[in-house]
Design an enzyme around this catalytic site. Structure first.
Site, PDB file in Angstrom:
ATOM      1  N   ARG A   1       6.701  18.118 -17.812  1.00  0.00           N
ATOM      2  CA  ARG A   1       5.845  19.271 -18.109  1.00  0.00           C
ATOM      3  C   ARG A   1       5.002  19.640 -16.889  1.00  0.00           C
ATOM      4  O   ARG A   1       4.760  20.818 -16.625  1.00  0.00           O
ATOM      5  CB  ARG A   1       4.941  18.967 -19.313  1.00  0.00           C
ATOM      6  CG  ARG A   1       5.719  18.931 -20.617  1.00  0.00           C
ATOM      7  CD  ARG A   1       4.888  18.361 -21.741  1.00  0.00           C
ATOM      8  NE  ARG A   1       3.751  19.194 -22.076  1.00  0.00           N
ATOM      9  CZ  ARG A   1       2.635  18.742 -22.664  1.00  0.00           C
ATOM     10  NH1 ARG A   1       2.507  17.461 -22.962  1.00  0.00           N
ATOM     11  NH2 ARG A   1       1.661  19.568 -22.946  1.00  0.00           N
TER      12      ARG A   1
ATOM     13  N   ARG B   1      -5.064  11.967 -25.321  1.00  0.00           N
ATOM     14  CA  ARG B   1      -5.211  13.078 -26.277  1.00  0.00           C
ATOM     15  C   ARG B   1      -4.727  12.661 -27.661  1.00  0.00           C
ATOM     16  O   ARG B   1      -3.714  11.975 -27.800  1.00  0.00           O
ATOM     17  CB  ARG B   1      -4.398  14.274 -25.782  1.00  0.00           C
ATOM     18  CG  ARG B   1      -4.503  15.475 -26.688  1.00  0.00           C
ATOM     19  CD  ARG B   1      -4.329  16.748 -25.936  1.00  0.00           C
ATOM     20  NE  ARG B   1      -2.939  17.025 -25.607  1.00  0.00           N
ATOM     21  CZ  ARG B   1      -2.573  18.099 -24.926  1.00  0.00           C
ATOM     22  NH1 ARG B   1      -3.475  18.958 -24.493  1.00  0.00           N
ATOM     23  NH2 ARG B   1      -1.312  18.309 -24.646  1.00  0.00           N
TER      24      ARG B   1
ATOM     25  N   ARG C   1       2.975  31.711 -19.203  1.00  0.00           N
ATOM     26  CA  ARG C   1       3.388  30.556 -18.411  1.00  0.00           C
ATOM     27  C   ARG C   1       4.437  30.930 -17.369  1.00  0.00           C
ATOM     28  O   ARG C   1       4.844  30.071 -16.578  1.00  0.00           O
ATOM     29  CB  ARG C   1       3.964  29.480 -19.326  1.00  0.00           C
ATOM     30  CG  ARG C   1       2.932  28.472 -19.833  1.00  0.00           C
ATOM     31  CD  ARG C   1       3.593  27.643 -20.907  1.00  0.00           C
ATOM     32  NE  ARG C   1       3.173  26.275 -20.977  1.00  0.00           N
ATOM     33  CZ  ARG C   1       2.380  25.798 -21.942  1.00  0.00           C
ATOM     34  NH1 ARG C   1       1.882  26.602 -22.838  1.00  0.00           N
ATOM     35  NH2 ARG C   1       2.099  24.519 -21.986  1.00  0.00           N
TER      36      ARG C   1
ATOM     37  N   LYS D   1      -8.090  23.097 -20.954  1.00  0.00           N
ATOM     38  CA  LYS D   1      -8.280  24.522 -21.250  1.00  0.00           C
ATOM     39  C   LYS D   1      -8.330  24.815 -22.750  1.00  0.00           C
ATOM     40  O   LYS D   1      -9.033  25.722 -23.182  1.00  0.00           O
ATOM     41  CB  LYS D   1      -7.222  25.383 -20.547  1.00  0.00           C
ATOM     42  CG  LYS D   1      -5.792  25.085 -20.956  1.00  0.00           C
ATOM     43  CD  LYS D   1      -4.820  25.884 -20.099  1.00  0.00           C
ATOM     44  CE  LYS D   1      -3.373  25.737 -20.573  1.00  0.00           C
ATOM     45  NZ  LYS D   1      -2.882  24.347 -20.667  1.00  0.00           N
TER      46      LYS D   1
ATOM     47  N   ARG E   1       0.751  13.378 -29.558  1.00  0.00           N
ATOM     48  CA  ARG E   1       1.857  14.334 -29.602  1.00  0.00           C
ATOM     49  C   ARG E   1       3.065  13.745 -28.900  1.00  0.00           C
ATOM     50  O   ARG E   1       2.924  13.130 -27.842  1.00  0.00           O
ATOM     51  CB  ARG E   1       1.431  15.611 -28.851  1.00  0.00           C
ATOM     52  CG  ARG E   1       1.003  16.729 -29.754  1.00  0.00           C
ATOM     53  CD  ARG E   1       0.313  17.808 -28.988  1.00  0.00           C
ATOM     54  NE  ARG E   1       1.110  18.378 -27.901  1.00  0.00           N
ATOM     55  CZ  ARG E   1       0.693  19.365 -27.124  1.00  0.00           C
ATOM     56  NH1 ARG E   1      -0.504  19.889 -27.320  1.00  0.00           N
ATOM     57  NH2 ARG E   1       1.444  19.832 -26.154  1.00  0.00           N
TER      58      ARG E   1
HETATM   59  P1  AMP Z   1       0.979  23.438 -25.145  1.00  0.00           P
HETATM   60  O1  AMP Z   1       0.393  22.959 -26.424  1.00  0.00           O
HETATM   61  O2  AMP Z   1       0.377  24.711 -24.659  1.00  0.00           O
HETATM   62  O3  AMP Z   1       1.018  22.368 -24.079  1.00  0.00           O
HETATM   63  O4  AMP Z   1       2.507  23.798 -25.472  1.00  0.00           O
HETATM   64  C1  AMP Z   1       3.419  22.834 -25.951  1.00  0.00           C
HETATM   65  C2  AMP Z   1       4.845  23.276 -25.684  1.00  0.00           C
HETATM   66  O5  AMP Z   1       5.101  24.536 -26.351  1.00  0.00           O
HETATM   67  C3  AMP Z   1       5.172  23.552 -24.231  1.00  0.00           C
HETATM   68  O6  AMP Z   1       5.521  22.364 -23.507  1.00  0.00           O
HETATM   69  C4  AMP Z   1       6.354  24.512 -24.361  1.00  0.00           C
HETATM   70  O7  AMP Z   1       7.535  23.838 -24.727  1.00  0.00           O
HETATM   71  C5  AMP Z   1       5.923  25.377 -25.541  1.00  0.00           C
HETATM   72  N1  AMP Z   1       5.126  26.552 -25.122  1.00  0.00           N
HETATM   73  C6  AMP Z   1       3.818  26.836 -25.445  1.00  0.00           C
HETATM   74  N2  AMP Z   1       3.429  27.999 -24.891  1.00  0.00           N
HETATM   75  C7  AMP Z   1       4.498  28.466 -24.199  1.00  0.00           C
HETATM   76  C8  AMP Z   1       4.727  29.610 -23.385  1.00  0.00           C
HETATM   77  N3  AMP Z   1       3.766  30.525 -23.168  1.00  0.00           N
HETATM   78  N4  AMP Z   1       5.958  29.764 -22.828  1.00  0.00           N
HETATM   79  C9  AMP Z   1       6.935  28.877 -23.040  1.00  0.00           C
HETATM   80  N5  AMP Z   1       6.790  27.758 -23.778  1.00  0.00           N
HETATM   81  C10 AMP Z   1       5.588  27.548 -24.359  1.00  0.00           C
END
Ligand code: AMP
Length: 228
Positions: A171, A127, A88, A13, A160
């Site tokens: 996750r 990734r 989320r 996404k 990452r």
């Molecule tokens: P992402 O890059 O979107 O996979 O986000 C990486 C990490 O950031 C996630 O595993 C969460 O720990 C935190 N995170 C990002 N967006 C959110 C959200 N909307 N709500 C809660 N935690 C978030």
């Protein structure tokens, strides 16, 4: 156009949100990217979020809603946005509706990326993220010219920490429990559009464009860049 891109970690996404953002001239807002910047900068919010992110848990809703409010107040979202990684949880989804309503706006479309679950772990381990500018590549679906070097800025490409196998499993569980139920919430509002997220970047992009062409609120005066 106010759009949310919803899907499990690794569904693609973020890459697609970037493409739509460029094509439509509206910002992509990735809450994960914003949090990583804040962690790198060592800000208070970054320090509070860091542990949750490292463990693959969700950062608490009140922190996330505050962060989104700040982002929406920067003034570049008056023609819309593509949200990547937010909301989320149900409280985040309801909070987003309220923030938008205060600005006289509402979500137009939620694109839900359906991906074969077995592919997710594979995609996440492929990734690579630029340590300097944050650009994201995938060695399988969106490879850089050199595995270790960012095409855009020459920065070093890294895996990452939270893309490592053990954290990824957690996750994905968090996604199933907290985020997947949002599909019901958006379906009941009539704005959920599931798409098949399997396949290469360009194929998935075409599927999204099919949805957006149908949904694009031309009557509100918006156009895809290059459309007359
Ligand atoms: P992402 O890059 O979107 O996979 O986000 C990486 C990490 O950031 C996630 O595993 C969460 O720990 C935190 N995170 C990002 N967006 C959110 C959200 N909307 N709500 C809660 N935690 C978030």
């Amino acid at each position: 156009m106010w759009a949310v891109f919803l899907g499990a970690p690794g569904c693609g996404k973020g890459t697609q949100a970037q493409k739509v953002s460029e094509r439509c001239g509206i910002p992509k807002i990735s809450t994960g990217d914003i949090l990583r910047q804040k962690v790198r900068a060592g800000s208070d919010l970054g320090n509070r979020a860091k542990g949750y992110m490292e463990r693959g848990e969700l950062v608490p809703d009140e922190i996330m809603l505050g962060l989104l409010l700040d982002r929406l107040n920067t003034g570049d979202t008056d023609r819309g946005f593509v949200l990547d990684g937010f909301p989320r949880t149900l409280p985040q989804a309801k909070g987003l509706d309220s923030l938008l309503a205060e600005q006289g706006n509402s979500l137009d479309v939620v694109i839900y990326f359906k991906v074969n679950p077995q592919l997710l772990t594979k995609r996440l381990s492929a990734r690579r993220t630029c340590s300097k500018c944050g650009a994201v590549y995938n060695l399988i679906t969106n490879p850089p010219s050199d595995e270790r070097v960012c095409d855009l800025c020459g920065g070093e490409l890294l895996i990452r920490d939270d893309d490592r196998e053990e954290t990824v499993k957690g996750r994905l569980k968090v996604f199933e429990k907290e985020t997947a139920p949002l599909t019901d919430f958006y379906e009941s509002k009539g704005i959920l559009f599931p798409i098949n997220g399997d396949g290469g970047v360009e194929r998935v992009c075409r599927r999204i464009e099919e949805v957006l062409k149908g949904k694009w609120p031309r009557e509100k005066g918006y156009r895809l860049k290059g459309q007359s």
